[in-house]
Design a protein around this motif. Structure first.
Motif, PDB file in Angstrom:
ATOM      1  N   THR A 186       0.922  -1.189   0.187  1.00  0.00           N
ATOM      2  CA  THR A 186      -0.189   0.146  -0.249  1.00  0.00           C
ATOM      3  C   THR A 186       0.636   1.368  -0.330  1.00  0.00           C
ATOM      4  OG1 THR A 186      -1.900  -1.183   1.215  1.00  0.00           O
ATOM      5  CG2 THR A 186      -2.015   0.606   1.107  1.00  0.00           C
ATOM      6  N   ILE A 187       1.119   2.127  -1.475  1.00  0.00           N
ATOM      7  CA  ILE A 187       1.362   3.606  -1.623  1.00  0.00           C
ATOM      8  C   ILE A 187       0.576   5.002  -0.690  1.00  0.00           C
ATOM      9  CG2 ILE A 187       2.667   5.026  -2.614  1.00  0.00           C
ATOM     10  CD1 ILE A 187       4.187   2.914  -3.661  1.00  0.00           C
ATOM     11  N   GLY A 188       0.031   4.881  -0.337  1.00  0.00           N
ATOM     12  CA  GLY A 188      -0.829   6.604   0.467  1.00  0.00           C
ATOM     13  C   GLY A 188      -2.026   5.263   0.313  1.00  0.00           C
ATOM     14  N   ALA A 189      -3.010   5.763  -0.499  1.00  0.00           N
ATOM     15  CA  ALA A 189      -4.288   5.217  -0.627  1.00  0.00           C
ATOM     16  C   ALA A 189      -4.229   4.007  -1.619  1.00  0.00           C
ATOM     17  CB  ALA A 189      -5.370   6.570  -1.192  1.00  0.00           C
ATOM     18  N   ALA A 190      -2.902   3.621  -2.688  1.00  0.00           N
ATOM     19  CA  ALA A 190      -3.466   2.704  -3.426  1.00  0.00           C
ATOM     20  C   ALA A 190      -2.881   1.558  -3.539  1.00  0.00           C
ATOM     21  CB  ALA A 190      -2.690   3.474  -4.800  1.00  0.00           C
ATOM     22  N   ASN A 191      -3.589   0.495  -3.509  1.00  0.00           N
ATOM     23  CA  ASN A 191      -3.051  -1.030  -2.408  1.00  0.00           C
ATOM     24  C   ASN A 191      -2.170  -1.762  -3.702  1.00  0.00           C
ATOM     25  OD1 ASN A 191      -2.784  -3.628  -1.089  1.00  0.00           O
ATOM     26  ND2 ASN A 191      -4.878  -3.804  -1.990  1.00  0.00           N
TER      27      ASN A 191
END
Length: 134
Positions: free
Chosen positions: A61-66
């Motif tokens: 998970t990078i920020g809101a991105a999975n």
């Protein structure tokens, strides 16, 4: 408008278009079979060999991105298996095609007209040889 529909009908009913449609349908079904083989057979075995890792669950998970890189790995394996199967199929077809090309065709037996022409030729040769001796 009627001309357009007639053109479309002629296009759609052409043999190669129908063959392509059948190929797409069979390819989709084949893809499901391979995906099931990868999901239900290969990946669990690979998971056991790698210490119980479930590739479907691998993600970061990078920020809101999975980012599901495990699914990507699984899709790459699907692709490689499908590509290998298609390669083997085409290789088999090529081998069969070469065998058909290498087998010489037996000469056809002459028909009645050809037999008659050969007899006339032979008679003319004999007559020519008889005339030259005189």
């Amino acid at each position: 408008m009627n001309n357009f529909l007639n053109e479309f009908k002629a296009f759609a009913m052409r043999g190669n278009v129908m063959d392509m449609a059948v190929g797409v349908i069979i390819g989709g079904a084949f893809g499901k079979i391979v995906s099931s083989m990868v999901d239900d057979i290969l990946m669990p075995i690979i998971g056991v060999l790698t210490g119980g890792i479930d590739f479907k669950e691998l993600a970061i998970t990078i920020g809101a991105a999975n980012i599901k890189y495990g699914m990507f790995i699984q899709n790459v394996i699907d692709f490689l298996i499908i590509a290998f199967c298609i390669f083997m199929l085409i290789k088999g077809i090529n081998v069969l095609s070469r065998k058909k090309e290498e087998a010489p065709a037996a000469p056809a037996e002459p028909g009645n007209e050809e037999k008659l022409l050969m007899e006339i030729r032979d008679l003319l040769k004999e007559q020519s040889q008889t005339d030259s001796r005189r």
